[in-house]
Design a protein around this motif. Sequence first.
Motif, PDB file in Angstrom:
ATOM      1  N   LYS A  12       0.854  -1.189   0.000  1.00 26.76           N
ATOM      2  CA  LYS A  12       0.000   0.000   0.000  1.00 26.76           C
ATOM      3  C   LYS A  12       0.887   1.235   0.000  1.00 26.76           C
ATOM      4  CE  LYS A  12      -3.887  -2.334   0.755  1.00 26.76           C
ATOM      5  NZ  LYS A  12      -5.066  -2.311  -0.113  1.00 26.76           N
ATOM      6  N   THR A  13       0.646   2.137  -0.929  1.00 28.64           N
ATOM      7  CA  THR A  13       1.429   3.360  -1.010  1.00 28.64           C
ATOM      8  C   THR A  13       0.689   4.543  -0.403  1.00 28.64           C
ATOM      9  OG1 THR A  13       2.541   4.889  -2.527  1.00 28.64           O
ATOM     10  CG2 THR A  13       0.520   3.878  -3.320  1.00 28.64           C
ATOM     11  N   MET A  14       1.445   5.502   0.093  1.00 27.44           N
ATOM     12  CA  MET A  14       0.832   6.724   0.627  1.00 27.44           C
ATOM     13  C   MET A  14       0.616   7.764  -0.471  1.00 27.44           C
ATOM     14  SD  MET A  14       4.022   8.658   2.528  1.00 27.44           S
ATOM     15  CE  MET A  14       4.312   7.291   3.656  1.00 27.44           C
ATOM     16  N   GLU A 200       0.718  -0.220  -7.005  1.00 28.76           N
ATOM     17  CA  GLU A 200       0.603  -1.019  -5.783  1.00 28.76           C
ATOM     18  C   GLU A 200       0.674  -2.511  -6.075  1.00 28.76           C
ATOM     19  OE1 GLU A 200      -1.923   1.709  -2.653  1.00 28.76           O
ATOM     20  OE2 GLU A 200      -3.073   0.626  -4.165  1.00 28.76           O
ATOM     21  N   ARG A 219      -8.868   4.678  -0.779  1.00 33.12           N
ATOM     22  CA  ARG A 219      -8.424   5.954  -0.193  1.00 33.12           C
ATOM     23  C   ARG A 219      -8.848   7.155  -1.025  1.00 33.12           C
ATOM     24  NH1 ARG A 219      -3.605   7.055  -0.361  1.00 33.12           N
ATOM     25  NH2 ARG A 219      -2.671   5.338  -1.513  1.00 33.12           N
ATOM     26  N   ARG A 280      -7.234   5.753   6.784  1.00 33.92           N
ATOM     27  CA  ARG A 280      -5.922   5.126   6.973  1.00 33.92           C
ATOM     28  C   ARG A 280      -6.086   3.635   7.235  1.00 33.92           C
ATOM     29  NH1 ARG A 280      -1.187   7.907   8.166  1.00 33.92           N
ATOM     30  NH2 ARG A 280      -0.527   6.141   9.457  1.00 33.92           N
ATOM     31  N   GLY A 283      -7.273   1.880   4.088  1.00 28.92           N
ATOM     32  CA  GLY A 283      -6.255   1.987   3.057  1.00 28.92           C
ATOM     33  C   GLY A 283      -5.037   1.138   3.334  1.00 28.92           C
ATOM     34  N   ARG A 284      -4.819   0.799   4.598  1.00 30.24           N
ATOM     35  CA  ARG A 284      -3.627   0.030   4.963  1.00 30.24           C
ATOM     36  C   ARG A 284      -3.891  -1.473   4.967  1.00 30.24           C
ATOM     37  NH1 ARG A 284      -0.276   1.965  10.087  1.00 30.24           N
ATOM     38  NH2 ARG A 284       0.258   3.526   8.515  1.00 30.24           N
ATOM     39  N   ASP A 331       7.642   5.034   0.529  1.00 29.31           N
ATOM     40  CA  ASP A 331       6.264   5.527   0.444  1.00 29.31           C
ATOM     41  C   ASP A 331       5.266   4.494   0.953  1.00 29.31           C
ATOM     42  OD1 ASP A 331       7.007   3.952  -1.810  1.00 29.31           O
ATOM     43  OD2 ASP A 331       5.172   4.578  -2.833  1.00 29.31           O
ATOM     44  N   GLN A 332       5.776   3.484   1.657  1.00 32.59           N
ATOM     45  CA  GLN A 332       4.892   2.440   2.209  1.00 32.59           C
ATOM     46  C   GLN A 332       3.883   3.071   3.148  1.00 32.59           C
ATOM     47  OE1 GLN A 332       5.398  -1.067   1.692  1.00 32.59           O
ATOM     48  NE2 GLN A 332       3.576  -1.579   2.850  1.00 32.59           N
ATOM     49  N   TRP A 333       2.620   2.725   2.972  1.00 34.30           N
ATOM     50  CA  TRP A 333       1.557   3.308   3.800  1.00 34.30           C
ATOM     51  C   TRP A 333       1.591   2.740   5.211  1.00 34.30           C
ATOM     52  CZ3 TRP A 333      -1.631   7.273   3.457  1.00 34.30           C
ATOM     53  CH2 TRP A 333      -2.739   7.332   4.271  1.00 34.30           C
TER      54      TRP A 333
END
Length: 333
Positions: A12-14, A200, A219, A280, A283-284, A331-333
């Motif tokens: 998962k990317t932020m 992703e 997200r 969050r 999304g994670r 950028d890992q969420w």
Amino acid sequence: MAKKKCCDEKFKTMIGGQALIEGIMMLGPEKSATVVRAKDGIHTKVEDRKPPKKGFSLKKIPLVRGVFNFCTSMKVGIKAMMYSANFFMDDDDDQPAQKQSKFDAWLERKLESEKAQSVLVTIALVLGMLMSVGLFIVLPSIIGSVLGNWVHNEVVLYLVEGVVRIFILLAYMYLISKMNDMKRVFAYHGAEHKTIRCYEAKLPLTVENVRRQTRLHPRCGTSFLFVVLFISILVFSVASILLKPITPDFDSAILDALVRIGLKLLLLPIVVGIAYEFNRLVGRYDNWLTRALSAPGMWLQYITTNEPDDEMIEVGIEALSLVLPEQEGTDQW
């Protein structure tokens, strides 16, 4: 046999984004990039983001950080939207030329400075917030105050107001989705989601790979808005019970509406903070619970996203590529 969609994320990317007028803005951990496809080709604008401060910061505290992130996203999004709009303000080439007014000349000179641009973005941000407050807080509160003449249960009134807010959101989204210009913006919205989904899934960012992805993403800002409205129903209802003993009771419907509006404005940062933490969470993690919780917001994206063409996908790929971190995985969420 139909092609199987590739939407199995490896991580998962932020990184997030926003659809613009014939373009896409991507917001990464280190940079933001705005890519617009104009008549004379593709234009890009890349800006460095300020690194987060080390040590204690209010922007890192759960619930509180959601308010800061929301305001930052709004500011960056409006700035990117204005940048994209500049490429299409002179499309009426067939119209006879008109003499430029003194005000237009003054405004053009002032907008050349970054300070003036920042002021304009701030004004747009404030106006956008006022419109949202008026549409989703003031109007339902007035309706609730009118209904208070017949419904005397505060919790029921807040539930009714919540339903009104959701109805307004659905009607607003549906109506603008029928506008020709917005259909293209929503297609770029789909391209943004598809590009992030492809990234992703750790697939090469090619048009073919991106096209195979789903245009829905947990997200998404659309999902965030829906979550804000749903959580507002719960927070306002609970607050009405807890604050009832100290809340003044007026015979005037106008004063009653003002009190209800003031209470909601005070509670709004709490609502936004909870909604951010919810986003969050969904999304994670990817499991049956998070999929069930995010389902209503995902369904709403069928209205706010359209299938993009290859040129739109190319814009999404370019925007995402420009904000990828130098060190893979940061950028890992």
